[in-house]
Design a protein around this motif. Structure first.
Motif, PDB file in Angstrom:
ATOM      1  N   ASN A 187      76.525  58.479  73.782  1.00 41.61           N
ATOM      2  CA  ASN A 187      77.197  59.385  72.846  1.00 41.61           C
ATOM      3  C   ASN A 187      77.602  60.706  73.519  1.00 41.61           C
ATOM      4  O   ASN A 187      77.213  61.792  73.076  1.00 41.61           O
ATOM      5  N   PRO A 188      78.432  60.645  74.565  1.00 42.06           N
ATOM      6  CA  PRO A 188      78.818  61.874  75.266  1.00 42.06           C
ATOM      7  C   PRO A 188      79.665  62.788  74.387  1.00 42.06           C
ATOM      8  O   PRO A 188      80.386  62.324  73.508  1.00 42.06           O
ATOM      9  N   THR A 189      79.540  64.075  74.633  1.00 41.33           N
ATOM     10  CA  THR A 189      80.413  65.042  73.972  1.00 41.33           C
ATOM     11  C   THR A 189      81.688  65.135  74.800  1.00 41.33           C
ATOM     12  O   THR A 189      81.641  65.432  75.987  1.00 41.33           O
ATOM     13  N   ILE A 190      82.813  64.845  74.152  1.00 43.46           N
ATOM     14  CA  ILE A 190      84.084  64.849  74.873  1.00 43.46           C
ATOM     15  C   ILE A 190      84.671  66.265  74.897  1.00 43.46           C
ATOM     16  O   ILE A 190      84.240  67.145  74.143  1.00 43.46           O
ATOM     17  N   LYS A 191      85.642  66.457  75.753  1.00 42.10           N
ATOM     18  CA  LYS A 191      86.340  67.738  75.871  1.00 42.10           C
ATOM     19  C   LYS A 191      87.617  67.664  75.048  1.00 42.10           C
ATOM     20  O   LYS A 191      88.533  66.915  75.363  1.00 42.10           O
ATOM     21  N   PRO A 192      87.691  68.426  73.957  1.00 41.76           N
ATOM     22  CA  PRO A 192      88.941  68.484  73.198  1.00 41.76           C
ATOM     23  C   PRO A 192      90.011  69.230  73.993  1.00 41.76           C
ATOM     24  O   PRO A 192      89.695  69.945  74.943  1.00 41.76           O
ATOM     25  N   TYR A 193      91.252  69.065  73.602  1.00 42.98           N
ATOM     26  CA  TYR A 193      92.333  69.819  74.225  1.00 42.98           C
ATOM     27  C   TYR A 193      93.366  70.137  73.156  1.00 42.98           C
ATOM     28  O   TYR A 193      93.458  69.455  72.135  1.00 42.98           O
ATOM     29  N   LEU A 221     107.483  64.233  73.421  1.00 35.91           N
ATOM     30  CA  LEU A 221     106.740  63.112  72.834  1.00 35.91           C
ATOM     31  C   LEU A 221     106.248  62.154  73.911  1.00 35.91           C
ATOM     32  O   LEU A 221     105.084  61.748  73.907  1.00 35.91           O
ATOM     33  N   VAL A 222     107.138  61.801  74.840  1.00 37.87           N
ATOM     34  CA  VAL A 222     106.750  60.853  75.891  1.00 37.87           C
ATOM     35  C   VAL A 222     105.639  61.455  76.748  1.00 37.87           C
ATOM     36  O   VAL A 222     104.657  60.783  77.071  1.00 37.87           O
ATOM     37  N   ASN A 223     105.778  62.724  77.104  1.00 40.04           N
ATOM     38  CA  ASN A 223     104.731  63.381  77.896  1.00 40.04           C
ATOM     39  C   ASN A 223     103.437  63.511  77.097  1.00 40.04           C
ATOM     40  O   ASN A 223     102.345  63.349  77.651  1.00 40.04           O
ATOM     41  N   HIS A 224     103.539  63.779  75.819  1.00 40.43           N
ATOM     42  CA  HIS A 224     102.358  63.840  74.951  1.00 40.43           C
ATOM     43  C   HIS A 224     101.636  62.496  74.923  1.00 40.43           C
ATOM     44  O   HIS A 224     100.399  62.438  74.998  1.00 40.43           O
ATOM     45  N   ILE A 225     102.395  61.418  74.810  1.00 43.09           N
ATOM     46  CA  ILE A 225     101.789  60.087  74.790  1.00 43.09           C
ATOM     47  C   ILE A 225     100.999  59.863  76.078  1.00 43.09           C
ATOM     48  O   ILE A 225      99.857  59.382  76.040  1.00 43.09           O
ATOM     49  N   ALA A 226     101.590  60.219  77.212  1.00 36.76           N
ATOM     50  CA  ALA A 226     100.881  60.063  78.491  1.00 36.76           C
ATOM     51  C   ALA A 226      99.593  60.879  78.484  1.00 36.76           C
ATOM     52  O   ALA A 226      98.519  60.370  78.840  1.00 36.76           O
ATOM     53  N   ASP A 227      99.677  62.143  78.071  1.00 39.73           N
ATOM     54  CA  ASP A 227      98.504  63.013  78.041  1.00 39.73           C
ATOM     55  C   ASP A 227      97.428  62.467  77.089  1.00 39.73           C
ATOM     56  O   ASP A 227      96.248  62.371  77.439  1.00 39.73           O
ATOM     57  N   SER A 228      97.841  62.122  75.895  1.00 43.90           N
ATOM     58  CA  SER A 228      96.913  61.686  74.861  1.00 43.90           C
ATOM     59  C   SER A 228      96.237  60.376  75.238  1.00 43.90           C
ATOM     60  O   SER A 228      95.018  60.219  75.078  1.00 43.90           O
ATOM     61  N   HIS A 229      97.003  59.441  75.753  1.00 47.05           N
ATOM     62  CA  HIS A 229      96.443  58.131  76.049  1.00 47.05           C
ATOM     63  C   HIS A 229      95.547  58.161  77.284  1.00 47.05           C
ATOM     64  O   HIS A 229      94.557  57.433  77.336  1.00 47.05           O
ATOM     65  N   MET A 230      95.881  59.035  78.249  1.00 42.69           N
ATOM     66  CA  MET A 230      94.960  59.225  79.385  1.00 42.69           C
ATOM     67  C   MET A 230      93.626  59.760  78.878  1.00 42.69           C
ATOM     68  O   MET A 230      92.562  59.294  79.290  1.00 42.69           O
ATOM     69  N   ASN A 231      93.687  60.758  77.993  1.00 37.38           N
ATOM     70  CA  ASN A 231      92.457  61.332  77.439  1.00 37.38           C
ATOM     71  C   ASN A 231      91.660  60.281  76.672  1.00 37.38           C
ATOM     72  O   ASN A 231      90.434  60.205  76.802  1.00 37.38           O
ATOM     73  N   SER A 232      92.337  59.475  75.883  1.00 36.30           N
ATOM     74  CA  SER A 232      91.633  58.453  75.109  1.00 36.30           C
ATOM     75  C   SER A 232      90.982  57.421  76.023  1.00 36.30           C
ATOM     76  O   SER A 232      89.827  57.030  75.809  1.00 36.30           O
ATOM     77  N   PHE A 233      91.704  56.971  77.040  1.00 35.10           N
ATOM     78  CA  PHE A 233      91.155  56.007  77.992  1.00 35.10           C
ATOM     79  C   PHE A 233      89.884  56.567  78.635  1.00 35.10           C
ATOM     80  O   PHE A 233      88.860  55.875  78.728  1.00 35.10           O
ATOM     81  N   ILE A 234      89.919  57.823  79.023  1.00 33.79           N
ATOM     82  CA  ILE A 234      88.748  58.465  79.631  1.00 33.79           C
ATOM     83  C   ILE A 234      87.601  58.555  78.618  1.00 33.79           C
ATOM     84  O   ILE A 234      86.442  58.318  78.963  1.00 33.79           O
ATOM     85  N   ARG A 235      87.925  58.838  77.368  1.00 35.91           N
ATOM     86  CA  ARG A 235      86.890  58.902  76.333  1.00 35.91           C
ATOM     87  C   ARG A 235      86.226  57.541  76.144  1.00 35.91           C
ATOM     88  O   ARG A 235      85.014  57.457  75.931  1.00 35.91           O
ATOM     89  N   PHE A 236      87.019  56.478  76.210  1.00 30.95           N
ATOM     90  CA  PHE A 236      86.451  55.133  76.128  1.00 30.95           C
ATOM     91  C   PHE A 236      85.470  54.919  77.274  1.00 30.95           C
ATOM     92  O   PHE A 236      84.362  54.429  77.071  1.00 30.95           O
ATOM     93  N   LYS A 237      85.888  55.285  78.485  1.00 28.95           N
ATOM     94  CA  LYS A 237      85.029  55.056  79.648  1.00 28.95           C
ATOM     95  C   LYS A 237      83.752  55.899  79.560  1.00 28.95           C
ATOM     96  O   LYS A 237      82.665  55.423  79.909  1.00 28.95           O
ATOM     97  N   LEU A 238      83.877  57.121  79.081  1.00 28.48           N
ATOM     98  CA  LEU A 238      82.693  57.964  78.899  1.00 28.48           C
ATOM     99  C   LEU A 238      81.735  57.324  77.899  1.00 28.48           C
ATOM    100  O   LEU A 238      80.524  57.247  78.134  1.00 28.48           O
ATOM    101  N   ALA A 239      82.274  56.872  76.768  1.00 33.78           N
ATOM    102  CA  ALA A 239      81.423  56.266  75.736  1.00 33.78           C
ATOM    103  C   ALA A 239      80.756  54.987  76.235  1.00 33.78           C
ATOM    104  O   ALA A 239      79.641  54.672  75.814  1.00 33.78           O
TER     105      ALA A 239
END
Length: 178
Positions: free
Chosen positions: A88-94, A65-83
């Protein structure tokens, strides 16, 4: 809601808010800001056995869970910066479930993930506090859902995500009497 569903979604499933006013945005930003310290206080005395305990039968361990939170929140932060920097960038799902099965999620101490969470949330909070209402309307495209998501609603989702996974660990701690 049955016991398994209650353990899966202790704060309820995410419901997209219809209208997110500035006061609510501030509340979400505060959740993002405070989450790393709150999580640290919850797990700082856990043993390896506790970190390797599933929060529910068939669920991830606290370590995952803790590692998932790190992974997920890094991805979300990057998605914010892309947007914020692209139209309207297409993000990379994982595949978060497969990421949680990788050795860095299963076997490593949580300290590196906690550092990632702390740093990501510090930067994310600074970014969020600097954003205008117009910037919160910016979007990215999620190809798996074939849908555009605006940053206002993404922030709501990640405030929920913080509370959701915190409740998993908090409920496990109570259940086990830790």
């Amino acid at each position: 809601m049955n016991d398994i569903e209650q353990k899966k979604f202790p704060t309820g499933t995410f419901k997209v808010p219809e209208n997110i006013c500035d006061i609510t945005l501030d509340e979400y930003i505060k959740i993002i800001k405070d989450f790393p310290g709150k999580l640290k206080n919850l797990i700082e005395d856990f043993s390896d056995d506790q970190f390797d305990t599933q929060y529910r039968e068939g669920g991830w361990t606290v370590r995952q869970l803790v590692n998932h939170i790190a992974d997920s929140h890094m991805n979300s932060f990057i998605r914010f910066k892309l947007a914020l920097t692209e139209n309207n960038p297409t993000i990379k799902p994982y595949d978060e479930a497969k990421w949680a099965e990788l050795q860095d999620s299963v076997n490593m101490p949580v300290k590196p993930a906690m550092k990632i969470i702390k740093g990501t949330h510090q930067r994310w909070t600074t970014l969020l506090k600097s954003m205008t209402n117009k910037q919160f309307e910016r979007t990215f495209h999620h190809p798996e859902h074939n849908k555009n998501y605006d940053l206002r609603h993404c922030l709501a989702l990640y405030a929920w995500h913080c509370n959701h996974h915190f409740a998993h660990i908090e409920n496990l701690r109570k259940e086990k009497g830790w």
